[in-house]
Design a protein around this motif. Structure first.
Motif, PDB file in Angstrom:
ATOM      1  N   LYS A 229      15.511 -15.786   8.133  1.00  0.00           N
ATOM      2  CA  LYS A 229      14.159 -16.428   8.500  1.00  0.00           C
ATOM      3  C   LYS A 229      13.455 -17.107   7.382  1.00  0.00           C
ATOM      4  CE  LYS A 229      10.637 -16.165  12.182  1.00  0.00           C
ATOM      5  NZ  LYS A 229      10.478 -15.168  13.147  1.00  0.00           N
ATOM      6  N   LYS A 230      13.152 -18.295   8.176  1.00  0.00           N
ATOM      7  CA  LYS A 230      11.972 -18.467   6.625  1.00  0.00           C
ATOM      8  C   LYS A 230      10.801 -18.504   7.006  1.00  0.00           C
ATOM      9  CE  LYS A 230      12.292 -22.668   4.367  1.00  0.00           C
ATOM     10  NZ  LYS A 230      12.892 -23.872   3.985  1.00  0.00           N
ATOM     11  N   VAL A 231       9.641 -18.220   6.183  1.00  0.00           N
ATOM     12  CA  VAL A 231       8.338 -17.872   6.295  1.00  0.00           C
ATOM     13  C   VAL A 231       7.244 -18.521   6.187  1.00  0.00           C
ATOM     14  CG1 VAL A 231       6.243 -16.025   6.148  1.00  0.00           C
ATOM     15  CG2 VAL A 231       9.498 -15.308   6.428  1.00  0.00           C
ATOM     16  N   SER A 232       6.712 -19.498   6.628  1.00  0.00           N
ATOM     17  CA  SER A 232       5.630 -20.339   6.401  1.00  0.00           C
ATOM     18  C   SER A 232       4.379 -19.543   4.807  1.00  0.00           C
ATOM     19  CB  SER A 232       4.786 -20.928   7.211  1.00  0.00           C
ATOM     20  OG  SER A 232       3.512 -19.638   7.515  1.00  0.00           O
ATOM     21  N   LYS A 233       4.154 -20.574   4.354  1.00  0.00           N
ATOM     22  CA  LYS A 233       3.678 -20.108   3.467  1.00  0.00           C
ATOM     23  C   LYS A 233       2.499 -19.353   3.705  1.00  0.00           C
ATOM     24  CE  LYS A 233       4.447 -24.066  -0.081  1.00  0.00           C
ATOM     25  NZ  LYS A 233       4.371 -24.830  -1.171  1.00  0.00           N
ATOM     26  N   LYS A 234       1.771 -19.937   5.035  1.00  0.00           N
ATOM     27  CA  LYS A 234       0.213 -19.413   5.518  1.00  0.00           C
ATOM     28  C   LYS A 234       1.058 -17.721   5.434  1.00  0.00           C
ATOM     29  CE  LYS A 234      -3.046 -19.510   9.424  1.00  0.00           C
ATOM     30  NZ  LYS A 234      -3.294 -20.120   9.878  1.00  0.00           N
ATOM     31  N   GLN A 235       1.853 -18.009   6.441  1.00  0.00           N
ATOM     32  CA  GLN A 235       2.157 -16.544   6.745  1.00  0.00           C
ATOM     33  C   GLN A 235       2.794 -15.246   5.552  1.00  0.00           C
ATOM     34  OE1 GLN A 235       1.894 -14.802  10.344  1.00  0.00           O
ATOM     35  NE2 GLN A 235       2.844 -13.209   8.741  1.00  0.00           N
ATOM     36  N   SER A 236       3.372 -16.288   4.938  1.00  0.00           N
ATOM     37  CA  SER A 236       3.766 -15.021   3.677  1.00  0.00           C
ATOM     38  C   SER A 236       2.725 -14.539   2.622  1.00  0.00           C
ATOM     39  CB  SER A 236       4.315 -16.095   2.591  1.00  0.00           C
ATOM     40  OG  SER A 236       5.071 -15.381   1.419  1.00  0.00           O
ATOM     41  N   LYS A 237       1.435 -15.616   2.939  1.00  0.00           N
ATOM     42  CA  LYS A 237       0.449 -15.400   2.159  1.00  0.00           C
ATOM     43  C   LYS A 237      -0.183 -13.995   2.661  1.00  0.00           C
ATOM     44  CE  LYS A 237      -3.797 -17.125   0.904  1.00  0.00           C
ATOM     45  NZ  LYS A 237      -5.062 -16.074   1.674  1.00  0.00           N
ATOM     46  N   LEU A 238      -0.107 -13.449   4.314  1.00  0.00           N
ATOM     47  CA  LEU A 238      -0.836 -12.711   4.877  1.00  0.00           C
ATOM     48  C   LEU A 238       0.303 -11.526   5.156  1.00  0.00           C
ATOM     49  CD1 LEU A 238      -1.700 -14.835   8.569  1.00  0.00           C
ATOM     50  CD2 LEU A 238      -3.435 -14.533   7.105  1.00  0.00           C
ATOM     51  N   ASN A 239       0.645 -11.627   4.792  1.00  0.00           N
ATOM     52  CA  ASN A 239       1.839 -10.675   4.805  1.00  0.00           C
ATOM     53  C   ASN A 239       2.053 -10.284   3.199  1.00  0.00           C
ATOM     54  OD1 ASN A 239       3.259 -11.157   7.158  1.00  0.00           O
ATOM     55  ND2 ASN A 239       5.370 -11.637   5.910  1.00  0.00           N
ATOM     56  N   ARG A 240       1.481 -10.947   2.150  1.00  0.00           N
ATOM     57  CA  ARG A 240       1.204  -9.813   1.291  1.00  0.00           C
ATOM     58  C   ARG A 240      -0.034  -9.254   0.976  1.00  0.00           C
ATOM     59  NH1 ARG A 240       3.156 -15.227  -0.710  1.00  0.00           N
ATOM     60  NH2 ARG A 240       0.924 -16.144  -1.204  1.00  0.00           N
ATOM     61  N   GLU A 241      -1.068  -9.907   1.843  1.00  0.00           N
ATOM     62  CA  GLU A 241      -2.472  -9.165   1.596  1.00  0.00           C
ATOM     63  C   GLU A 241      -2.368  -7.646   2.515  1.00  0.00           C
ATOM     64  OE1 GLU A 241      -5.633 -11.161   3.358  1.00  0.00           O
ATOM     65  OE2 GLU A 241      -4.603 -13.405   2.795  1.00  0.00           O
ATOM     66  N   VAL A 242      -1.434  -7.876   3.852  1.00  0.00           N
ATOM     67  CA  VAL A 242      -1.686  -6.663   4.461  1.00  0.00           C
ATOM     68  C   VAL A 242      -0.405  -5.616   3.316  1.00  0.00           C
ATOM     69  CG1 VAL A 242      -0.260  -5.816   7.128  1.00  0.00           C
ATOM     70  CG2 VAL A 242      -1.553  -7.463   7.091  1.00  0.00           C
ATOM     71  N   ALA A 243       0.315  -5.912   3.219  1.00  0.00           N
ATOM     72  CA  ALA A 243       1.283  -5.385   2.039  1.00  0.00           C
ATOM     73  C   ALA A 243       0.323  -4.521   1.109  1.00  0.00           C
ATOM     74  CB  ALA A 243       2.839  -5.917   0.676  1.00  0.00           C
ATOM     75  N   LYS A 244      -0.317  -5.445   0.245  1.00  0.00           N
ATOM     76  CA  LYS A 244      -1.663  -5.081  -0.632  1.00  0.00           C
ATOM     77  C   LYS A 244      -2.590  -3.705   0.015  1.00  0.00           C
ATOM     78  CE  LYS A 244      -5.401  -6.371  -4.244  1.00  0.00           C
ATOM     79  NZ  LYS A 244      -5.138  -4.955  -4.318  1.00  0.00           N
ATOM     80  N   ILE A 245      -3.148  -4.016   1.388  1.00  0.00           N
ATOM     81  CA  ILE A 245      -3.534  -2.660   2.172  1.00  0.00           C
ATOM     82  C   ILE A 245      -2.642  -2.022   2.721  1.00  0.00           C
ATOM     83  CG2 ILE A 245      -4.865  -2.489   4.227  1.00  0.00           C
ATOM     84  CD1 ILE A 245      -5.379  -5.580   4.140  1.00  0.00           C
ATOM     85  N   LYS A 246      -1.165  -1.852   3.009  1.00  0.00           N
ATOM     86  CA  LYS A 246      -0.773  -0.723   3.102  1.00  0.00           C
ATOM     87  C   LYS A 246      -0.820   0.334   2.100  1.00  0.00           C
ATOM     88  CE  LYS A 246       2.022  -2.727   6.437  1.00  0.00           C
ATOM     89  NZ  LYS A 246       2.841  -3.530   7.931  1.00  0.00           N
ATOM     90  N   SER A 247      -0.215  -0.516   0.184  1.00  0.00           N
ATOM     91  CA  SER A 247      -0.190   0.290  -0.709  1.00  0.00           C
ATOM     92  C   SER A 247      -1.062   1.204  -1.139  1.00  0.00           C
ATOM     93  CB  SER A 247       0.233  -0.807  -1.948  1.00  0.00           C
ATOM     94  OG  SER A 247      -0.645  -1.562  -2.427  1.00  0.00           O
ATOM     95  N   GLU A 248      -2.590   0.853  -0.340  1.00  0.00           N
ATOM     96  CA  GLU A 248      -3.802   1.612  -0.741  1.00  0.00           C
ATOM     97  C   GLU A 248      -4.190   2.382  -0.066  1.00  0.00           C
ATOM     98  OE1 GLU A 248      -6.167  -1.333  -1.691  1.00  0.00           O
ATOM     99  OE2 GLU A 248      -5.635  -2.748  -3.811  1.00  0.00           O
TER     100      GLU A 248
END
Length: 97
Positions: free
Chosen positions: A2-21
């Motif tokens: 499944k292709k993810v939009s640039k906007k969703q990809s950015k949101l996913n990276r933000e959530v991944a950073k929060i989760k990692s902390e």
């Protein structure tokens, strides 16, 4: 795949950073866990999807109870206060206060 939009990809990276902390312990029972959860569902409150205060570590058992059992969720006073700190209306509605 499944292709993810640039906007969703950015949101996913933000959530991944929060989760990692997050601390590696369940915010409810204290057991070791790496399962992150949104305190108020992103489907109902998408504006809090990347809010660090809306994401905590929960073990699978507590996560299932929290999502599916209102009486269990209403006992989590610390988490209720955390949600109230960023959205009182969402807290009142989600916890049925």
């Amino acid at each position: 795949m499944k292709k993810v939009s640039k906007k969703q990809s950015k949101l996913n990276r933000e959530v991944a950073k929060i989760k990692s902390e997050l601390p590696p312990f369940c915010a409810i029972c204290g057991s070791r866990s790496s399962d992150a959860a949104h305190l108020v569902p992103k489907s109902m409150w998408p504006e809090h999807y990347t809010n660090p205060l809306n994401i905590v570590c929960l073990c699978r058992e507590c996560h299932n109870k929290y999502d599916n059992d209102l009486s269990f969720r209403k006992l989590q006073l610390k988490l209720i206060r955390q949600v109230q700190s960023f959205d009182t209306l969402a807290a009142n509605r989600y916890f049925k206060l």
